[in-house]
Design an enzyme around this catalytic site. Sequence first.
Site, mmCIF file in Angstrom:
data_model
loop_
_atom_site.group_PDB
_atom_site.id
_atom_site.type_symbol
_atom_site.label_atom_id
_atom_site.label_comp_id
_atom_site.label_asym_id
_atom_site.label_seq_id
_atom_site.Cartn_x
_atom_site.Cartn_y
_atom_site.Cartn_z
ATOM 1 C CB CYS A 114 133.205 134.285 -40.766
ATOM 2 S SG CYS A 114 134.882 134.237 -41.450
ATOM 3 C CG HIS A 251 132.769 131.648 -37.892
ATOM 4 N ND1 HIS A 251 132.836 130.527 -38.901
ATOM 5 C CD2 HIS A 251 133.987 132.181 -37.677
ATOM 6 C CE1 HIS A 251 133.928 131.034 -39.563
ATOM 7 N NE2 HIS A 251 134.837 132.116 -38.875
ATOM 8 C CG ASN A 281 137.645 130.374 -40.852
ATOM 9 O OD1 ASN A 281 136.601 130.436 -41.217
ATOM 10 N ND2 ASN A 281 138.236 131.648 -40.378
HETATM 11 O O1 UT7 Z 1 136.821 133.780 -39.504
HETATM 12 C C1 UT7 Z 1 136.754 135.167 -39.192
HETATM 13 C C2 UT7 Z 1 137.337 135.406 -37.814
HETATM 14 N N1 UT7 Z 1 138.783 134.738 -37.764
HETATM 15 C C3 UT7 Z 1 139.426 134.693 -36.817
HETATM 16 O O2 UT7 Z 1 138.523 134.410 -35.603
HETATM 17 C C4 UT7 Z 1 140.765 134.285 -36.310
HETATM 18 C C5 UT7 Z 1 141.198 134.869 -35.155
HETATM 19 N N2 UT7 Z 1 142.373 134.884 -34.758
HETATM 20 C C6 UT7 Z 1 143.411 133.904 -34.456
HETATM 21 O O3 UT7 Z 1 142.720 132.522 -34.567
HETATM 22 C C7 UT7 Z 1 144.570 133.634 -34.137
HETATM 23 O O4 UT7 Z 1 144.884 135.004 -33.778
HETATM 24 C C8 UT7 Z 1 145.747 133.163 -35.055
HETATM 25 C C9 UT7 Z 1 145.524 131.745 -35.117
HETATM 26 C C10 UT7 Z 1 145.583 133.689 -36.411
HETATM 27 C C11 UT7 Z 1 147.172 133.713 -34.429
HETATM 28 O O5 UT7 Z 1 147.185 133.057 -33.105
HETATM 29 P P1 UT7 Z 1 148.001 134.025 -32.000
HETATM 30 O O6 UT7 Z 1 148.204 133.102 -30.968
HETATM 31 O O7 UT7 Z 1 147.274 135.175 -32.092
HETATM 32 O O8 UT7 Z 1 149.392 134.267 -32.638
HETATM 33 P P2 UT7 Z 1 149.964 135.505 -33.335
HETATM 34 O O9 UT7 Z 1 149.461 136.085 -34.307
HETATM 35 O O10 UT7 Z 1 150.179 136.452 -31.918
HETATM 36 O O11 UT7 Z 1 151.599 134.997 -33.637
HETATM 37 C C12 UT7 Z 1 152.515 134.618 -32.622
HETATM 38 C C13 UT7 Z 1 153.838 134.018 -33.435
HETATM 39 C C14 UT7 Z 1 154.433 135.246 -34.393
HETATM 40 O O12 UT7 Z 1 155.761 135.160 -34.355
HETATM 41 P P3 UT7 Z 1 156.524 136.332 -33.259
HETATM 42 O O13 UT7 Z 1 156.201 137.541 -34.136
HETATM 43 O O14 UT7 Z 1 156.055 136.107 -31.969
HETATM 44 O O15 UT7 Z 1 157.917 135.876 -33.559
HETATM 45 C C15 UT7 Z 1 154.033 134.719 -35.771
HETATM 46 O O16 UT7 Z 1 154.758 135.111 -36.823
HETATM 47 O O17 UT7 Z 1 153.400 133.040 -34.213
HETATM 48 C C16 UT7 Z 1 154.193 133.177 -35.556
HETATM 49 N N3 UT7 Z 1 153.370 132.461 -36.705
HETATM 50 C C17 UT7 Z 1 153.606 131.041 -36.642
HETATM 51 N N4 UT7 Z 1 154.241 130.183 -36.340
HETATM 52 C C18 UT7 Z 1 154.321 128.912 -36.847
HETATM 53 C C19 UT7 Z 1 152.136 132.819 -37.022
HETATM 54 N N5 UT7 Z 1 151.502 131.951 -38.002
HETATM 55 C C20 UT7 Z 1 152.626 130.655 -37.368
HETATM 56 C C21 UT7 Z 1 152.384 129.483 -38.308
HETATM 57 N N6 UT7 Z 1 153.485 128.716 -37.796
HETATM 58 N N7 UT7 Z 1 151.590 129.010 -39.017
#
Ligand code: UT7
Length: 333
Positions: A114, A251, A281
């Site tokens: 990215c 980004h 993204n």
């Molecule tokens: O381009 C290169 C760089 N990339 C990035 O910068 C991405 C960086 N990371 C992020 O943007 C975020 O970490 C994410 C958007 C990927 C995830 O957000 P988060 O607030 O960190 O959520 P999480 O991964 O901690 O997940 C929280 C919960 C989980 O459930 P449990 O384990 O708490 O029960 C996930 O399973 O949300 C769940 N989850 C979803 N729920 C509904 C993950 N994806 C989804 C979804 N819909 N699409």
Amino acid sequence: MSTFPVAITGLGSYLPEQVVTNEDFAQRLDTSDEWIRTRTGIRERHYAAPDEATSDLATAAGRSALKDAGLTADDVDVIIVATTTPDHPVPATAPIVAARLGRTCTAFDLNAACSGFVYGLQVGAGMAAGGSTVLLIGAETLTRYVDPDDRSIAVLFGDGAGAVVLQRDDAATIGPFDLGSDGSELEILWMRAGGSREPFDPIAHAEASSRMSMRGGDVYRHAVTRMTSSSQIVLEAAGITIDDIDLMVGHQANLRILEAVGQRLGLPEDRCHVTVDRHGNTSAASIPLALDDARQQGLLDPGARLLLTAFGGGLTWGSCVLTWSGTVGGGQA
Ligand code: UT7
């Protein structure tokens, strides 16, 4: 730290026609518009058509940037395609784009995930400072590399391409730059199989190892830290402060990341450009797509001082300062 007497003299972009909304995902996966919007800021993203590959998106964006600059493909000496999603593992995508534009000029790909556009800007600006007319394109079809049924990753990515023309201009400056990498944590954002460490095989291809995988929380934390510190490095090197920046074009991975970086830098919210809501993204394409969007919104006046900052797999990061040139869009004037 590098600065170059180079101007962006043309800017263009291409987004595939198909738009996939959060509601489209909610209808077939255990997710919701509310979750996606509040966690990422994304509302919709574009998907390449089945017959569109990265080179198709790149060529369209490249043509549009050349037209904007008032140039033809014959004027181009160097084509750089920043991408992690090439048409083929071999050869690079840039020679394909060059052929589509009717050129046999210098053409190569650059992969810094990215951060690829910011890396490409330093490489391209260096070549342009030496007298070459450079077409730098960020182009991606990441939706081809994500598991469409994995809600944690499928909702994040979109396809698209953006391009700039770089030409020497002694009255202009691009830079300073800060580019960095840390390969010790590659597995927090990677596609494990399909390279020389773990070659492609048809059985593995059906498995998760040949899809993008990401430890989102870890990537998030690194992104905020690195984009902030890298931005501070280039501001200091330029001898300016965040108050001198008219627009940050970061980004576009997650609105919360952009907001957190902006807050840490002390940047007012209205000076942070956001397209992740409409594009998702798009990796190396996100910054040139956001630049074109900012121009369409009338936010890029000649003389505007921009901060570009990116973070991605590798891990890689990169930032630069640049002054928007009055010569951009000469072809449309
Ligand atoms: O381009 C290169 C760089 N990339 C990035 O910068 C991405 C960086 N990371 C992020 O943007 C975020 O970490 C994410 C958007 C990927 C995830 O957000 P988060 O607030 O960190 O959520 P999480 O991964 O901690 O997940 C929280 C919960 C989980 O459930 P449990 O384990 O708490 O029960 C996930 O399973 O949300 C769940 N989850 C979803 N729920 C509904 C993950 N994806 C989804 C979804 N819909 N699409």
